[in-house]
Every structure is written in structure tokens, then in C-alpha cells.
Design an enzyme around this catalytic site. Sequence first.
Site, short mmCIF file in Angstrom:
data_model
loop_
_atom_site.label_atom_id
_atom_site.label_comp_id
_atom_site.label_asym_id
_atom_site.label_seq_id
_atom_site.Cartn_x
_atom_site.Cartn_y
_atom_site.Cartn_z
N GLU A 29 0.99 -1.32 0.01
CA GLU A 29 -0.06 -0.14 -0.02
C GLU A 29 0.78 1.30 -0.04
O GLU A 29 2.13 1.19 0.50
CB GLU A 29 -0.84 -0.02 1.37
CG GLU A 29 -1.58 1.25 1.55
CD GLU A 29 -2.69 0.87 2.39
OE1 GLU A 29 -2.97 0.03 3.25
OE2 GLU A 29 -3.52 1.95 2.50
N ASN A 74 -6.56 1.34 2.71
CA ASN A 74 -7.53 2.52 2.92
C ASN A 74 -7.00 3.73 1.92
O ASN A 74 -7.55 4.61 1.75
CB ASN A 74 -7.09 3.29 4.50
CG ASN A 74 -7.65 2.26 5.39
OD1 ASN A 74 -8.70 1.45 5.05
ND2 ASN A 74 -7.35 2.38 6.75
N ASN A 174 -12.22 -0.70 -0.69
CA ASN A 174 -11.59 -1.33 0.35
C ASN A 174 -12.24 -0.91 1.65
O ASN A 174 -12.59 0.46 1.91
CB ASN A 174 -10.11 -0.83 0.36
CG ASN A 174 -9.19 -1.24 1.60
OD1 ASN A 174 -9.03 -2.45 1.86
ND2 ASN A 174 -9.08 -0.41 2.70
N GLU A 175 -12.44 -1.84 2.29
CA GLU A 175 -13.22 -1.94 3.73
C GLU A 175 -14.25 -0.85 3.78
O GLU A 175 -14.20 0.09 4.71
CB GLU A 175 -12.00 -1.52 4.74
CG GLU A 175 -11.12 -2.70 4.99
CD GLU A 175 -10.16 -2.56 6.11
OE1 GLU A 175 -9.95 -1.71 6.79
OE2 GLU A 175 -9.59 -3.74 6.54
N GLU A 294 -6.53 -9.52 3.38
CA GLU A 294 -5.55 -8.84 4.67
C GLU A 294 -5.62 -9.61 5.78
O GLU A 294 -6.78 -9.89 6.20
CB GLU A 294 -6.09 -7.41 4.91
CG GLU A 294 -5.98 -6.45 3.85
CD GLU A 294 -6.37 -4.77 4.49
OE1 GLU A 294 -5.82 -4.50 5.42
OE2 GLU A 294 -6.69 -4.15 3.34
#
Length: 510
Positions: A29, A74, A174-175, A294
Site C-alpha cells: 500500500e 485505506n 476497500n473496507e 488482508e
Amino acid sequence: MAKKFARITLDPDFQISAVDNRIYGSFIEHLGRAVYTGIYQPEHPSADEEGFRRDVLDLVREIGVPIVRYPGGNFVSNFYWEDSVGPVAERPRRLELAWRSTEPNLVGVNEFASWCKKAGSEMMMAVNLGTRGIEAACNLLEYCNHPSGSKYSDLRISHGVKNPHNIKVWCLGNEMDGPWQTGHKTAWEYGRLADETAKAMRQIDPEIQLVVCGSSNTGMATYPQWEATVLEEAYDHVDYISLHTYYGNRFNDTANFLAQSDDMDRFIKTIISTCDFVKAKKRAKKEMMLSFDEWNVWFHSNSQSDDTMQNRPWAVAPSLLEDRYNFEDALLVGLMLITLLKHSDRVRMACLAQLVNVIAPIMTEKDGPAWKQTIFYPYLHASKYGRGIALHTAQRSSRHDTMDFTGVTDVESTAVWNQEQEELTIFAVNRDLEEDIVLESDVKGFPGYRLAEHLVLEHDDVKAENGPERQVVLPQNAESRNELSGGLLKTRLAKASWNVIRLKKEKGTL
Ligand code: AHR
């Protein structure tokens, strides 16, 4: 006190599934020093012509990382991909909202694709469904995968990249369930957006595989209704649902810490059930697969990282999430790998989060070498020897209870049969902290197989760490702890140890 024991039975007919090698994937990331001073540092003595550290590439290749997720995490929810391509001098610096850093955009989509080639890895790309949506996702896909003759494919060519990257796996955000996510959404809002984005992306490239976001962890208030709602919206147009989890030893209770792979097991089972419930409800034929994209231990660096983000924001590549792993962390990582293998019929991709400097098996010194954390070793062993067919082992083991878990097996194990190489590998963790335990493996189903190697990771101090100068947690050979006779292999597993027991068929035997 009852005697502790562990038994498994291995037979070529007891197959879980062919292991999809992508379960040994990882993640880079734009966070902390993962990219800048991690994989990329033009002024480092080991840097290649593109500025990538060769010492890091060597370690990544040593592990054999089949797929790498990028660019977040994130980070992706505020990612403007157009800023990351084209002449470097013209790329803007951006405020990066997830980690409160400054993103200089020196490495972007094309550079990372080139790094992946050098690393021998496939790229798993995530699109921004936080601040952006369908349009930006489609444009990025066109830029990456369309051969030529359209606005964004020609833009790529004008940037000096003639051939499309042909990125196969794409994460739809993502999330998105997390309130910390820029552009956080409710399950229904996200499910609708993911579905429409998936449909549009498939129009551009029908060959892609799409991952929809599941919950960020099992502690989320919306778990597991989130998965059900999202899948009800997007089931038909996606191939995988993501799972994320991180564990920590916050109360310094090693037995309880090591039992957390049982939580991972329960998590996977719940998501399989949820997928199958939606499948039944929709009368769908397709089986939804899982992408555990993850997973790791993450807690050592939390307060330090929070302090940096709060009090010294907007630095370029600050030290964030630089967990220093110890021996017990390596044991849990081993246990988590065993859990993934046990579910290899449904978990088709997984990413150890992350790969370099940020909660990572590989660390770099800015003015020094790259080095291996304790967790490097179980990851390396599983990736190297865990390719083939995962086997049901009919495992029986004595058990214990911990603060949060009951009926925890003392020994946790699994086995992978590599038919081509005629190799059988048993991965086993003795999570008993006091006693060695003999693992009895019935290998009558594998006549002619002999012990080739027994690697063990053990240490008297569960808090022992590796560092740039000292590797104290290192695999050792332990062949002398094995006895094979009449198709029964007896292996002494040292207390608190990660074991890789490799059998190979003797040449000339039937
Ligand atoms: O891997 C670190 C972070 O953990 C990722 O950015 C995010 O997806 C997760 O919360």
C-alpha cells in the site's frame, strides 16, 4: 493429567482441493515506508535503473509471492490514479487522507506494474469507490487493460507503455464498512455501487475477476449482515468476497494469542455460509469464492503510528505500522497459514498484509540492508512447500482452553501433496507452551515416501525478535526428531514450534 497427543492420517484420496497459489499473495500500500524507502529508493546502493531496491526484490523472489494487492488499503479511497501516471516531474503531490501523509506520486500504476514483473508477481489492483466511482474505475481499467485505440489506452501508450498490463484481479474499493474509510457507505449503498461498477468494468474487459468488500473484521457491528446485503446486490457480477483480520497479543497472554487462528477459522466458515445462503436465495449456480486479502498480526506499533499521524502529519513516507515481530507472532502467522490451507476449496486468494516495512515480513534500513522478520519464515515455507493438493488430515489432538477460546487443539496441522514433485509436506504448530508433543502421522497411503527434511522454528523466548544485524529466530533442521516405520511417522514437535515436515518419494519405488 491426560497425555498430550496429536494424530493425522494422510491419504491421496482425502483431497480438500488443489491449492490456488494466490493464497500466498501479499500487499503493498502507499502507506508509511512500504513504497518509498521500501521497494523504491533510487539513492540506495542496491537500486536498479528504475530506482527499485534489488535487495528487497531478492527477498520477495525468495518467498515467491504470486500476487500483490495495490495501491491500498485505506489509501485507495482517496486515490487519483491519473496523478500517478505520465511524466514524473508533472505529477502532483497530494494530501493522503487515510494516513495523513503526503503522496509524491513518484511511483504509480506503471512503475508498480514493472516492479511486479521483476518480483515475479501478478498485480491485484484496487479501484477507488470512496471519493470516486464507476467512471474513474472504468477509465483506470481502460488505461491498464485495453490494447489501444481509445482515450485511456492511448494515454498509456503516450506514457511509454505500449503493451497493456492485463491486470486480471480487481478489488471494488476497500473496507467500505469502516467509518474510518474515506467515503464510507452503508451495505446497501456500497452493494449497489459495487454491482454497477462491476457491470461497467466487465463491459470493458470481460476476463477480469472482481472482489467485493466484505467486513473489515468480525468485530464490526454490521458483521455479517454486511456480507449478506452486499452479496444480495452484487452476487451476479462479482467472483470473490474479501475478508480481513489482524490479531494482537494485547494482554500478553500467549496461549490465548495463539488460539486466535480458531477465530479466523470461524470467520471463514461464517462467510462461506453467508455466501451460500445468498446463492440459495438467488437460485444462483455460481459459487462465491473468498479472497482473504488482508491478514496478519498487527498491534505492536499502534500507539507510535497514531502519534505520528496526529502530531506530525503530512510527511512523505513517515515510519508507520512498523511492527517489530517476535517469535510468537511467527507461530500465529504459521497457524493462520494452516487455517487458510484447510479452507483452500473456498479461499482462492489471500494477502499477507503487508510485504515491506508496513506490518511486513521484509524490513529495510534506509541506509542499510533489507532483513527478514520472524514472520518471514512461515510465509516462505508455506509459499515454497504448500503448493499442490491440500489434504484432509482427520486430525485428532488433545486440547486446552484459553481466556477466550475453548477446545483449542494443542497441535494444529495440515498437509499438502505435490503430486508432480512426489512430495508430501506436513505443516504443524505445537501451540502447547510447556510440553513437546509427538505427532503421529499415518502415511500408509504414500508408500515409498521417505523423510526429506524437517524444518523447525523454535526459541526459548517467545518474545525473541530478529533485527537488521541479528537473526535469532531462524529455521533449523530437526530430522533426528522423526522415526518412520511401517507407514507411521512419529515426529517430536518441540513446545511452541512451527514445523515443516517434508516427505519425498524414493526413486525407484512404486
Ligand atoms: O493494512 C493496513 C490497513 O488495514 C489497510 O489500509 C486497511 O485496509 C486495513 O484497515
